[in-house]
Design an enzyme around this catalytic site. Structure first.
Site, PDB file in Angstrom:
ATOM      1  N   LYS A 115       0.790  -1.117   0.029  1.00  0.00           N
ATOM      2  CA  LYS A 115      -0.011   0.125   0.018  1.00  0.00           C
ATOM      3  C   LYS A 115       0.771   1.432  -0.154  1.00  0.00           C
ATOM      4  CE  LYS A 115      -3.060   0.888   3.802  1.00  0.00           C
ATOM      5  NZ  LYS A 115      -2.461   2.168   4.464  1.00  0.00           N
ATOM      6  N   ASP A 122       1.583  -1.355  11.992  1.00  0.00           N
ATOM      7  CA  ASP A 122       0.104  -1.861  11.448  1.00  0.00           C
ATOM      8  C   ASP A 122      -0.083  -2.983  11.827  1.00  0.00           C
ATOM      9  OD1 ASP A 122      -0.061   0.892  10.475  1.00  0.00           O
ATOM     10  OD2 ASP A 122       0.510   0.259   8.455  1.00  0.00           O
ATOM     11  N   LYS A 150      -4.837   5.679  14.650  1.00  0.00           N
ATOM     12  CA  LYS A 150      -5.000   5.247  13.363  1.00  0.00           C
ATOM     13  C   LYS A 150      -6.363   5.255  12.887  1.00  0.00           C
ATOM     14  CE  LYS A 150      -0.579   4.085  12.929  1.00  0.00           C
ATOM     15  NZ  LYS A 150       0.328   4.923  11.865  1.00  0.00           N
ATOM     16  N   ARG A 195      -6.457   1.682  17.891  1.00  0.00           N
ATOM     17  CA  ARG A 195      -6.360   0.140  17.798  1.00  0.00           C
ATOM     18  C   ARG A 195      -6.132  -0.506  19.021  1.00  0.00           C
ATOM     19  NH1 ARG A 195      -3.459   0.428  11.783  1.00  0.00           N
ATOM     20  NH2 ARG A 195      -5.685   0.273  10.549  1.00  0.00           N
TER      21      ARG A 195
END
Ligand SMILES: O=C(O)C1=C[C@@H](OP(=O)(O)O)[C@@H](O)[C@H](O)C1
Ligand SMILES: C=C(OP(=O)(O)O)C(=O)O
Length: 425
Positions: free
Chosen positions: A20, A314, A341, A345
Protein backbone atom coordinates in the site's frame (compact mmCIF):
# COMPACT_ATOMS: atom_id res chain seq x y z
CA UNK A 1 -19.46 -10.33 6.87
CA UNK A 2 -16.78 -13.00 7.23
CA UNK A 3 -17.24 -16.22 9.21
CA UNK A 4 -14.24 -18.29 10.28
CA UNK A 5 -13.81 -21.30 12.53
CA UNK A 6 -11.17 -23.64 13.87
CA UNK A 7 -8.92 -24.97 11.12
CA UNK A 8 -7.16 -28.23 10.50
CA UNK A 9 -3.42 -27.90 9.91
CA UNK A 10 -2.71 -26.59 6.39
CA UNK A 11 0.18 -25.98 4.01
CA UNK A 12 -0.05 -23.22 1.46
CA UNK A 13 1.96 -21.00 -0.84
CA UNK A 14 0.30 -17.70 -1.63
CA UNK A 15 0.90 -14.18 -2.89
CA UNK A 16 -0.66 -11.06 -1.43
CA UNK A 17 -1.69 -7.79 -3.13
CA UNK A 18 0.79 -4.97 -3.72
CA UNK A 19 2.30 -2.87 -0.98
CA UNK A 20 0.00 0.00 0.00
CA UNK A 21 2.74 2.48 0.93
CA UNK A 22 4.62 1.90 -2.32
CA UNK A 23 1.43 1.96 -4.43
CA UNK A 24 0.42 5.39 -3.03
CA UNK A 25 3.89 6.78 -3.61
CA UNK A 26 4.10 5.44 -7.17
CA UNK A 27 0.93 7.37 -8.09
CA UNK A 28 1.93 10.55 -6.26
CA UNK A 29 5.51 10.67 -7.53
CA UNK A 30 4.36 9.75 -11.03
CA UNK A 31 1.70 12.48 -10.92
CA UNK A 32 4.25 15.24 -10.20
CA UNK A 33 6.99 13.79 -12.44
CA UNK A 34 7.64 14.80 -16.02
CA UNK A 35 6.79 11.95 -18.37
CA UNK A 36 5.16 8.57 -18.03
CA UNK A 37 5.28 6.28 -15.00
CA UNK A 38 4.24 2.67 -15.55
CA UNK A 39 3.23 0.78 -12.42
CA UNK A 40 2.99 -3.00 -12.15
CA UNK A 41 1.67 -4.89 -9.12
CA UNK A 42 -0.32 -1.84 -7.97
CA UNK A 43 -2.64 -2.41 -5.00
CA UNK A 44 -6.23 -1.87 -6.18
CA UNK A 45 -7.32 -1.18 -2.59
CA UNK A 46 -9.73 1.62 -1.72
CA UNK A 47 -7.01 3.83 -0.22
CA UNK A 48 -4.79 3.76 -3.31
CA UNK A 49 -7.83 4.30 -5.54
CA UNK A 50 -8.54 7.45 -3.48
CA UNK A 51 -5.03 8.66 -4.29
CA UNK A 52 -5.62 8.05 -8.00
CA UNK A 53 -8.93 9.94 -7.92
CA UNK A 54 -7.45 12.95 -6.11
CA UNK A 55 -4.72 13.41 -8.72
CA UNK A 56 -7.21 12.84 -11.55
CA UNK A 57 -9.30 15.64 -10.04
CA UNK A 58 -6.22 17.85 -10.39
CA UNK A 59 -6.01 17.05 -14.08
CA UNK A 60 -3.41 14.28 -14.06
CA UNK A 61 -3.99 11.60 -16.68
CA UNK A 62 -4.01 8.24 -14.85
CA UNK A 63 -5.13 5.12 -16.65
CA UNK A 64 -5.85 1.68 -15.17
CA UNK A 65 -4.45 -0.72 -17.75
CA UNK A 66 -5.64 -3.70 -15.69
CA UNK A 67 -6.54 -4.38 -12.04
CA UNK A 68 -2.90 -3.96 -11.03
CA UNK A 69 -1.27 -2.03 -13.88
CA UNK A 70 -1.48 1.76 -13.98
CA UNK A 71 -0.06 4.39 -16.31
CA UNK A 72 0.44 7.93 -15.00
CA UNK A 73 1.24 10.76 -17.41
CA UNK A 74 2.78 13.45 -15.24
CA UNK A 75 3.46 17.00 -16.35
CA UNK A 76 5.56 18.05 -13.38
CA UNK A 77 4.37 19.89 -10.27
CA UNK A 78 3.13 22.66 -12.56
CA UNK A 79 0.83 20.14 -14.26
CA UNK A 80 -1.39 20.03 -11.14
CA UNK A 81 -4.55 22.10 -11.69
CA UNK A 82 -7.04 23.44 -9.17
CA UNK A 83 -9.80 20.86 -8.62
CA UNK A 84 -13.38 22.10 -8.93
CA UNK A 85 -14.50 20.10 -5.88
CA UNK A 86 -12.86 18.92 -2.63
CA UNK A 87 -10.22 16.21 -2.89
CA UNK A 88 -11.68 13.21 -1.05
CA UNK A 89 -9.02 10.97 0.51
CA UNK A 90 -11.61 8.51 1.84
CA UNK A 91 -10.08 6.50 4.70
CA UNK A 92 -6.45 7.13 3.80
CA UNK A 93 -4.09 8.88 6.20
CA UNK A 94 -1.16 8.35 3.83
CA UNK A 95 -3.01 10.11 1.00
CA UNK A 96 -3.91 13.22 2.96
CA UNK A 97 -0.60 13.68 4.77
CA UNK A 98 1.65 13.13 1.75
CA UNK A 99 -0.63 15.21 -0.48
CA UNK A 100 -0.51 18.11 1.98
CA UNK A 101 3.26 18.17 1.46
CA UNK A 102 2.92 18.24 -2.32
CA UNK A 103 0.09 20.81 -2.37
CA UNK A 104 1.84 23.23 0.00
CA UNK A 105 4.43 24.00 -2.66
CA UNK A 106 2.19 24.20 -5.74
CA UNK A 107 0.42 27.50 -6.57
CA UNK A 108 -3.16 26.19 -6.48
CA UNK A 109 -5.91 26.10 -3.85
CA UNK A 110 -7.21 22.72 -2.62
CA UNK A 111 -9.74 21.54 -0.05
CA UNK A 112 -9.12 18.10 1.44
CA UNK A 113 -11.80 15.94 3.01
CA UNK A 114 -12.17 12.30 4.01
CA UNK A 115 -14.43 9.88 5.85
CA UNK A 116 -15.45 9.92 9.54
CA UNK A 117 -12.23 8.17 10.57
CA UNK A 118 -10.03 10.68 8.73
CA UNK A 119 -11.96 13.50 10.44
CA UNK A 120 -10.65 12.24 13.80
CA UNK A 121 -7.02 11.79 12.78
CA UNK A 122 -4.50 14.48 13.74
CA UNK A 123 -3.17 16.68 10.96
CA UNK A 124 -1.29 19.08 13.24
CA UNK A 125 1.79 16.82 13.03
CA UNK A 126 2.16 17.83 9.38
CA UNK A 127 0.40 21.20 9.39
CA UNK A 128 2.72 22.71 12.03
CA UNK A 129 6.02 21.95 10.26
CA UNK A 130 4.52 22.81 6.85
CA UNK A 131 3.52 26.23 8.23
CA UNK A 132 7.10 26.65 9.44
CA UNK A 133 8.11 26.16 5.81
CA UNK A 134 5.68 28.94 4.87
CA UNK A 135 2.64 26.91 3.84
CA UNK A 136 -0.77 28.55 4.00
CA UNK A 137 -3.07 25.98 5.52
CA UNK A 138 -6.32 26.37 7.41
CA UNK A 139 -9.06 24.00 8.43
CA UNK A 140 -11.33 22.80 11.18
CA UNK A 141 -9.94 23.63 14.64
CA UNK A 142 -7.26 25.79 13.02
CA UNK A 143 -6.13 23.05 10.71
CA UNK A 144 -5.92 20.22 13.21
CA UNK A 145 -8.60 18.23 11.40
CA UNK A 146 -10.37 17.90 8.05
CA UNK A 147 -11.79 19.67 6.15
CA UNK A 148 -8.46 21.32 5.43
CA UNK A 149 -7.73 24.02 2.87
CA UNK A 150 -4.27 24.65 1.47
CA UNK A 151 -3.15 27.48 -0.82
CA UNK A 152 0.23 26.45 -2.11
CA UNK A 153 3.03 28.92 -2.57
CA UNK A 154 6.67 29.57 -1.95
CA UNK A 155 8.30 27.44 0.72
CA UNK A 156 11.51 27.62 2.67
CA UNK A 157 13.45 24.46 3.59
CA UNK A 158 13.64 23.62 7.31
CA UNK A 159 15.41 21.27 9.65
CA UNK A 160 12.71 19.42 11.52
CA UNK A 161 13.08 17.13 14.52
CA UNK A 162 9.88 15.12 14.39
CA UNK A 163 8.53 14.15 17.80
CA UNK A 164 7.08 10.95 16.29
CA UNK A 165 8.61 8.21 14.14
CA UNK A 166 6.17 8.65 11.27
CA UNK A 167 6.84 7.97 7.62
CA UNK A 168 3.83 10.11 6.75
CA UNK A 169 5.30 13.15 8.51
CA UNK A 170 8.77 12.52 7.06
CA UNK A 171 7.46 11.95 3.52
CA UNK A 172 5.14 14.97 3.67
CA UNK A 173 8.02 17.29 4.56
CA UNK A 174 10.39 15.79 1.99
CA UNK A 175 7.77 16.25 -0.73
CA UNK A 176 7.26 19.87 0.35
CA UNK A 177 11.05 20.24 0.46
CA UNK A 178 11.30 19.38 -3.23
CA UNK A 179 9.64 22.74 -3.97
CA UNK A 180 11.29 24.73 -1.18
CA UNK A 181 14.22 27.06 -1.25
CA UNK A 182 17.31 25.52 0.32
CA UNK A 183 17.69 22.21 2.12
CA UNK A 184 15.04 20.30 4.01
CA UNK A 185 16.23 17.96 6.75
CA UNK A 186 13.96 15.61 8.70
CA UNK A 187 15.09 13.74 11.78
CA UNK A 188 12.96 11.24 13.66
CA UNK A 189 13.29 9.55 17.04
CA UNK A 190 13.62 6.11 15.47
CA UNK A 191 13.46 5.01 11.88
CA UNK A 192 10.09 4.77 10.19
CA UNK A 193 9.49 3.03 6.85
CA UNK A 194 11.83 4.46 4.22
CA UNK A 195 9.96 3.89 0.93
CA UNK A 196 10.03 7.58 0.03
CA UNK A 197 13.81 7.69 0.39
CA UNK A 198 14.21 4.49 -1.62
CA UNK A 199 11.78 5.44 -4.39
CA UNK A 200 12.52 9.14 -5.05
CA UNK A 201 16.01 8.44 -6.49
CA UNK A 202 14.29 6.22 -9.08
CA UNK A 203 12.43 9.37 -10.19
CA UNK A 204 15.75 11.23 -10.46
CA UNK A 205 15.71 12.97 -7.07
CA UNK A 206 18.96 13.34 -5.14
CA UNK A 207 18.76 12.90 -1.40
CA UNK A 208 20.87 11.75 1.49
CA UNK A 209 19.39 9.23 3.93
CA UNK A 210 21.37 8.18 6.96
CA UNK A 211 19.35 6.18 9.48
CA UNK A 212 17.03 8.56 11.23
CA UNK A 213 18.02 11.62 9.15
CA UNK A 214 17.04 12.49 5.57
CA UNK A 215 18.20 15.58 3.68
CA UNK A 216 17.28 16.92 0.27
CA UNK A 217 17.82 20.07 -1.76
CA UNK A 218 14.89 22.13 -2.95
CA UNK A 219 14.08 22.89 -6.56
CA UNK A 220 14.33 19.32 -7.83
CA UNK A 221 12.14 17.85 -10.53
CA UNK A 222 11.04 14.24 -10.98
CA UNK A 223 11.18 12.14 -14.12
CA UNK A 224 8.68 9.36 -14.81
CA UNK A 225 9.90 5.80 -14.42
CA UNK A 226 8.80 2.17 -14.12
CA UNK A 227 7.69 0.85 -10.74
CA UNK A 228 7.18 -2.78 -9.80
CA UNK A 229 5.37 -3.06 -6.48
CA UNK A 230 6.19 -5.97 -4.13
CA UNK A 231 3.53 -7.77 -2.10
CA UNK A 232 2.57 -5.99 1.11
CA UNK A 233 4.25 -7.48 4.18
CA UNK A 234 1.49 -5.90 6.29
CA UNK A 235 -1.07 -8.00 4.39
CA UNK A 236 1.20 -11.05 4.45
CA UNK A 237 1.29 -10.77 8.26
CA UNK A 238 -2.36 -11.93 8.48
CA UNK A 239 -1.59 -15.04 6.42
CA UNK A 240 1.59 -15.81 8.36
CA UNK A 241 -0.24 -15.55 11.67
CA UNK A 242 -3.07 -17.72 10.30
CA UNK A 243 -0.53 -20.55 10.01
CA UNK A 244 0.76 -19.91 13.54
CA UNK A 245 -2.78 -20.09 14.94
CA UNK A 246 -3.06 -23.71 13.78
CA UNK A 247 -0.26 -25.92 15.11
CA UNK A 248 1.25 -28.11 12.39
CA UNK A 249 0.62 -25.57 9.61
CA UNK A 250 3.11 -23.96 7.30
CA UNK A 251 2.66 -21.10 4.87
CA UNK A 252 4.89 -19.37 2.32
CA UNK A 253 4.17 -15.90 1.00
CA UNK A 254 5.98 -15.19 -2.26
CA UNK A 255 7.20 -11.92 -3.82
CA UNK A 256 6.63 -9.93 -0.69
CA UNK A 257 8.48 -6.75 0.27
CA UNK A 258 11.25 -7.43 2.80
CA UNK A 259 12.36 -3.87 3.45
CA UNK A 260 13.94 -4.00 6.94
CA UNK A 261 11.96 -0.93 8.04
CA UNK A 262 8.84 -3.09 7.54
CA UNK A 263 9.88 -6.54 8.75
CA UNK A 264 9.49 -5.93 12.48
CA UNK A 265 6.62 -8.43 12.49
CA UNK A 266 9.00 -11.20 11.38
CA UNK A 267 11.42 -10.27 14.17
CA UNK A 268 8.58 -10.30 16.70
CA UNK A 269 7.33 -13.71 15.54
CA UNK A 270 10.88 -15.09 15.76
CA UNK A 271 11.19 -13.68 19.28
CA UNK A 272 8.01 -15.59 20.13
CA UNK A 273 9.61 -18.81 18.94
CA UNK A 274 8.12 -19.13 15.45
CA UNK A 275 10.25 -20.58 12.71
CA UNK A 276 10.51 -17.80 10.13
CA UNK A 277 12.56 -18.28 7.01
CA UNK A 278 13.13 -15.44 4.53
CA UNK A 279 14.85 -15.46 1.18
CA UNK A 280 15.49 -12.30 -0.82
CA UNK A 281 15.10 -13.16 -4.50
CA UNK A 282 15.11 -9.73 -6.17
CA UNK A 283 15.18 -5.97 -5.77
CA UNK A 284 12.30 -4.01 -7.27
CA UNK A 285 12.66 -0.22 -7.24
CA UNK A 286 15.39 -0.39 -4.65
CA UNK A 287 13.23 -2.57 -2.35
CA UNK A 288 14.25 -6.12 -1.36
CA UNK A 289 11.63 -8.67 -2.39
CA UNK A 290 11.42 -12.37 -1.61
CA UNK A 291 9.64 -15.25 0.06
CA UNK A 292 8.72 -15.78 3.71
CA UNK A 293 7.87 -19.13 5.23
CA UNK A 294 6.58 -19.63 8.75
CA UNK A 295 5.68 -22.71 10.67
CA UNK A 296 4.32 -23.23 14.08
CA UNK A 297 6.20 -24.29 17.14
CA UNK A 298 5.23 -23.59 20.69
CA UNK A 299 5.02 -19.83 20.90
CA UNK A 300 5.81 -17.91 24.04
CA UNK A 301 4.97 -14.39 25.21
CA UNK A 302 7.43 -11.53 24.63
CA UNK A 303 7.92 -7.86 25.36
CA UNK A 304 7.73 -5.61 22.30
CA UNK A 305 8.61 -1.91 22.36
CA UNK A 306 11.10 0.80 21.43
CA UNK A 307 12.52 1.02 17.91
CA UNK A 308 10.72 -2.20 16.92
CA UNK A 309 7.32 -0.49 17.14
CA UNK A 310 7.54 1.70 13.99
CA UNK A 311 8.77 -1.39 12.10
CA UNK A 312 5.55 -3.28 12.86
CA UNK A 313 3.10 -0.51 13.69
CA UNK A 314 0.27 -1.74 11.43
CA UNK A 315 0.79 -5.37 12.53
CA UNK A 316 0.04 -4.90 16.21
CA UNK A 317 -3.63 -5.97 16.04
CA UNK A 318 -2.67 -9.30 14.42
CA UNK A 319 0.31 -9.66 16.75
CA UNK A 320 -2.12 -9.36 19.66
CA UNK A 321 -4.22 -12.13 18.14
CA UNK A 322 -1.29 -14.57 17.97
CA UNK A 323 -0.19 -13.54 21.47
CA UNK A 324 -3.44 -15.04 22.81
CA UNK A 325 -2.09 -18.44 21.68
CA UNK A 326 1.45 -18.05 23.07
CA UNK A 327 2.46 -19.37 26.48
CA UNK A 328 2.84 -16.60 29.01
CA UNK A 329 2.37 -12.87 28.84
CA UNK A 330 2.99 -10.56 25.90
CA UNK A 331 3.57 -6.88 26.65
CA UNK A 332 3.33 -4.35 23.84
CA UNK A 333 4.53 -0.89 24.86
CA UNK A 334 5.60 2.43 23.27
CA UNK A 335 2.74 2.02 20.81
CA UNK A 336 0.65 5.11 21.64
CA UNK A 337 0.58 5.90 17.89
CA UNK A 338 -2.03 3.15 17.61
CA UNK A 339 -4.55 5.52 19.15
CA UNK A 340 -4.51 7.76 16.06
CA UNK A 341 -4.90 5.15 13.34
CA UNK A 342 -8.18 4.33 11.50
CA UNK A 343 -9.54 3.57 14.98
CA UNK A 344 -7.91 3.68 18.40
CA UNK A 345 -6.35 0.27 17.78
CA UNK A 346 -5.38 -0.25 21.41
CA UNK A 347 -9.05 0.03 22.35
CA UNK A 348 -10.57 -1.79 19.37
CA UNK A 349 -8.10 -4.70 19.49
CA UNK A 350 -8.73 -5.21 23.22
CA UNK A 351 -12.50 -4.87 22.89
CA UNK A 352 -12.85 -7.32 20.02
CA UNK A 353 -10.44 -9.93 21.41
CA UNK A 354 -12.25 -9.90 24.75
CA UNK A 355 -15.46 -10.84 22.91
CA UNK A 356 -13.73 -14.17 22.15
CA UNK A 357 -12.68 -14.71 25.75
CA UNK A 358 -9.11 -13.41 25.47
CA UNK A 359 -7.44 -11.83 28.46
CA UNK A 360 -6.28 -8.42 27.22
CA UNK A 361 -5.49 -5.33 29.21
CA UNK A 362 -5.22 -1.88 27.64
CA UNK A 363 -2.39 0.32 28.84
CA UNK A 364 -1.50 3.96 28.08
CA UNK A 365 0.87 2.90 25.32
CA UNK A 366 -0.05 -0.63 24.37
CA UNK A 367 -1.56 -3.94 25.43
CA UNK A 368 -0.86 -6.76 27.86
CA UNK A 369 -2.07 -10.13 26.64
CA UNK A 370 -2.20 -13.28 28.76
CA UNK A 371 -1.56 -16.11 26.36
CA UNK A 372 -2.58 -19.74 26.29
CA UNK A 373 -6.29 -18.96 25.98
CA UNK A 374 -8.81 -21.16 24.24
CA UNK A 375 -10.67 -18.54 22.19
CA UNK A 376 -14.42 -18.99 21.89
CA UNK A 377 -16.67 -18.17 18.97
CA UNK A 378 -18.39 -14.80 18.94
CA UNK A 379 -19.62 -11.75 17.06
CA UNK A 380 -16.92 -9.19 16.27
CA UNK A 381 -16.86 -5.88 14.42
CA UNK A 382 -14.17 -4.15 12.40
CA UNK A 383 -15.25 -0.68 13.65
CA UNK A 384 -14.60 0.34 10.03
CA UNK A 385 -10.92 -0.51 10.45
CA UNK A 386 -9.54 -2.93 7.85
CA UNK A 387 -6.78 -4.27 10.10
CA UNK A 388 -9.17 -4.97 12.99
CA UNK A 389 -11.57 -6.79 10.63
CA UNK A 390 -8.79 -9.03 9.28
CA UNK A 391 -7.25 -9.68 12.71
CA UNK A 392 -10.56 -10.91 14.11
CA UNK A 393 -11.24 -13.14 11.11
CA UNK A 394 -7.85 -14.82 11.68
CA UNK A 395 -8.59 -15.18 15.40
CA UNK A 396 -11.38 -17.54 14.34
CA UNK A 397 -8.75 -20.02 13.08
CA UNK A 398 -8.14 -21.04 16.70
CA UNK A 399 -11.62 -20.50 18.17
CA UNK A 400 -13.82 -23.26 19.56
CA UNK A 401 -16.91 -21.84 17.80
CA UNK A 402 -17.68 -19.68 14.77
CA UNK A 403 -16.29 -16.16 14.69
CA UNK A 404 -18.49 -13.80 12.71
CA UNK A 405 -16.91 -10.47 11.76
CA UNK A 406 -19.16 -7.62 10.65
CA UNK A 407 -18.02 -4.50 8.82
CA UNK A 408 -15.61 -6.46 6.66
CA UNK A 409 -16.16 -4.20 3.63
CA UNK A 410 -13.46 -2.05 5.28
CA UNK A 411 -10.91 -4.75 4.39
CA UNK A 412 -10.92 -3.52 0.77
CA UNK A 413 -8.91 -0.52 1.99
CA UNK A 414 -5.70 -2.57 1.95
CA UNK A 415 -6.41 -6.23 1.09
CA UNK A 416 -8.98 -6.84 -1.64
CA UNK A 417 -9.51 -10.59 -1.96
CA UNK A 418 -8.73 -11.30 1.70
CA UNK A 419 -11.89 -13.35 2.35
CA UNK A 420 -11.33 -15.54 -0.71
CA UNK A 421 -7.67 -16.09 0.09
CA UNK A 422 -8.19 -17.18 3.69
CA UNK A 423 -11.06 -19.45 2.68
CA UNK A 424 -8.55 -21.38 0.52
CA UNK A 425 -6.01 -21.92 3.29
O1 LIG B 1 3.87 6.26 5.07
C1 LIG B 1 3.10 5.29 4.98
O2 LIG B 1 2.84 4.76 3.88
C2 LIG B 1 2.49 4.76 6.22
C3 LIG B 1 3.03 5.09 7.43
C4 LIG B 1 2.51 4.63 8.72
O3 LIG B 1 1.83 5.70 9.34
P1 LIG B 1 2.59 6.80 10.26
O4 LIG B 1 3.51 7.55 9.40
O5 LIG B 1 1.47 7.66 10.78
O6 LIG B 1 3.26 6.03 11.34
C5 LIG B 1 1.55 3.46 8.56
O7 LIG B 1 0.83 3.27 9.75
C6 LIG B 1 0.61 3.64 7.41
O8 LIG B 1 -0.18 2.48 7.25
C7 LIG B 1 1.34 3.86 6.11
C1 LIG C 1 -2.71 3.30 9.36
C2 LIG C 1 -2.93 2.83 8.15
O1 LIG C 1 -3.06 3.58 6.99
P1 LIG C 1 -3.27 5.15 6.78
O2 LIG C 1 -2.53 5.88 7.86
O3 LIG C 1 -2.74 5.44 5.41
O4 LIG C 1 -4.75 5.42 6.84
C3 LIG C 1 -3.00 1.36 7.93
O5 LIG C 1 -3.04 0.96 6.76
O6 LIG C 1 -3.00 0.56 8.89
Amino acid sequence: MIRTSQRKPFRATVTVPGDKSISHRSIMFGAVANGTTEIEGFLPGADCLSTIRCFQQMGVEIERLSETAVRVRGRGFEGLKEATSPLDVGNSGTTIRLMLGILSGVPIYSTLIGDESIARRPMKRVVDPLRKMGARIDGREEGRFTPIGVRGGELQGITYESPVASAQVKSCLLLAGLNAEGDTVVREPSQSRDHTERMLPGFGVELEAKGTEVRLKGGQTLTGTKVRVPGDISSAAFILVAALMVPGSRVTVEHVGLNPTRTGILDALRMMGAEVHTEITAHWCNEPVGNVTVSCNNLHGVEIGGALIPRLIDEIPILAVVATQAHGTTVIKDAQELKVKETNRIATTAKELRKLGASVEETEDGLIIEGGTQLSGGHCHSHGDHRIGMAMAIAGFAASGDVVVEGTEAIDVSFPGFAGLIAQL
